[in-house]
Design a protein around this motif. Structure first.
Motif, PDB file in Angstrom:
ATOM      1  N   ILE A   1      40.600 100.359  54.788  1.00 34.19           N
ATOM      2  CA  ILE A   1      42.056  99.165  54.912  1.00 34.19           C
ATOM      3  C   ILE A   1      41.845  98.550  55.638  1.00 34.19           C
ATOM      4  O   ILE A   1      41.011  98.648  56.536  1.00 34.19           O
TER       5      ILE A   1
ATOM      6  N   CYS B   1      53.028  91.323  54.836  1.00 30.79           N
ATOM      7  CA  CYS B   1      53.820  92.084  55.462  1.00 30.79           C
ATOM      8  C   CYS B   1      55.175  92.409  54.805  1.00 30.79           C
ATOM      9  O   CYS B   1      55.284  93.843  54.244  1.00 30.79           O
TER      10      CYS B   1
ATOM     11  N   THR C   1      40.840  95.714  61.348  1.00 29.08           N
ATOM     12  CA  THR C   1      42.147  94.983  61.563  1.00 29.08           C
ATOM     13  C   THR C   1      40.858  93.414  61.330  1.00 29.08           C
ATOM     14  O   THR C   1      39.475  93.864  62.338  1.00 29.08           O
TER      15      THR C   1
ATOM     16  N   THR D   1      53.119  95.184  60.351  1.00 29.88           N
ATOM     17  CA  THR D   1      52.511  95.376  59.086  1.00 29.88           C
ATOM     18  C   THR D   1      51.598  96.747  59.504  1.00 29.88           C
ATOM     19  O   THR D   1      50.960  97.791  59.225  1.00 29.88           O
TER      20      THR D   1
ATOM     21  N   VAL E   1      53.720  95.544  51.611  1.00 30.71           N
ATOM     22  CA  VAL E   1      53.958  96.566  52.801  1.00 30.71           C
ATOM     23  C   VAL E   1      54.884  97.025  52.651  1.00 30.71           C
ATOM     24  O   VAL E   1      55.144  98.141  52.841  1.00 30.71           O
TER      25      VAL E   1
ATOM     26  N   VAL F   1      47.096  92.040  53.437  1.00 30.33           N
ATOM     27  CA  VAL F   1      46.036  93.993  53.552  1.00 30.33           C
ATOM     28  C   VAL F   1      44.691  94.011  51.726  1.00 30.33           C
ATOM     29  O   VAL F   1      45.616  93.403  51.054  1.00 30.33           O
TER      30      VAL F   1
ATOM     31  N   ILE G   1      42.849  94.486  57.652  1.00 30.84           N
ATOM     32  CA  ILE G   1      44.307  93.560  57.374  1.00 30.84           C
ATOM     33  C   ILE G   1      43.702  92.278  58.539  1.00 30.84           C
ATOM     34  O   ILE G   1      43.147  92.923  59.085  1.00 30.84           O
TER      35      ILE G   1
ATOM     36  N   PHE H   1      50.810 101.016  59.089  1.00 30.78           N
ATOM     37  CA  PHE H   1      49.692 101.809  58.801  1.00 30.78           C
ATOM     38  C   PHE H   1      49.370 102.891  59.491  1.00 30.78           C
ATOM     39  O   PHE H   1      48.612 103.795  59.633  1.00 30.78           O
TER      40      PHE H   1
ATOM     41  N   SER I   1      51.982  90.841  61.952  1.00 29.61           N
ATOM     42  CA  SER I   1      51.528  91.604  61.795  1.00 29.61           C
ATOM     43  C   SER I   1      51.593  92.641  62.553  1.00 29.61           C
ATOM     44  O   SER I   1      50.675  93.272  62.066  1.00 29.61           O
TER      45      SER I   1
END
Length: 112
Positions: A18, A85, A50, A37, A88, A75, A20, A41, A34
């Motif tokens: 995962i 965003c 990230t 998001t 998601v 993402v 970002i 998560f 950000s």
């Protein structure tokens, strides 16, 4: 795109289940999108990585070309671009995101 930059981006995406790309980092997001998001998560309870695009202007510009997506955050789940965003948030609200993340993380823990 510069082949060295493309290889760097591909490596980042490949090495994270995962990922970002965002303004700031998980501990200190630098924009509301950000932050939202990261919050989604974080609520799922799985580890994620990230990349702070503000620290690397080359990555910031390169990601727009790489993903063909002009805004951040961006993402990636298991190497696949999911979106930003809004996407998601919609997936999370519809209950679609958590099962995808759970599957990705289950595959990550399987023996090679």
């Amino acid at each position: 795109m510069n082949p060295i930059l493309q290889t760097k981006i591909e490596g980042q995406i490949k090495n994270s289940k995962i990922l970002i790309y965002m303004k700031g980092n998980a501990a200190m997001p630098q924009c509301g999108f950000s932050a939202a998001t990261v919050q989604v998560f974080s609520s799922l309870g799985y580890p994620f990585d990230t990349v702070d695009i503000l620290e690397d202007p080359e990555i910031r510009q390169g990601m727009k070309e790489f993903s063909n997506w002009p805004t951040f955050p961006q993402v990636y789940l298991d190497g696949e671009f999911i979106g930003g965003c809004d996407i998601v948030m919609e997936m999370h609200q519809r209950g679609e995101l958590e099962p995808m993340v759970r599957e990705v993380m289950a595959k990550a823990s399987e023996p090679a």
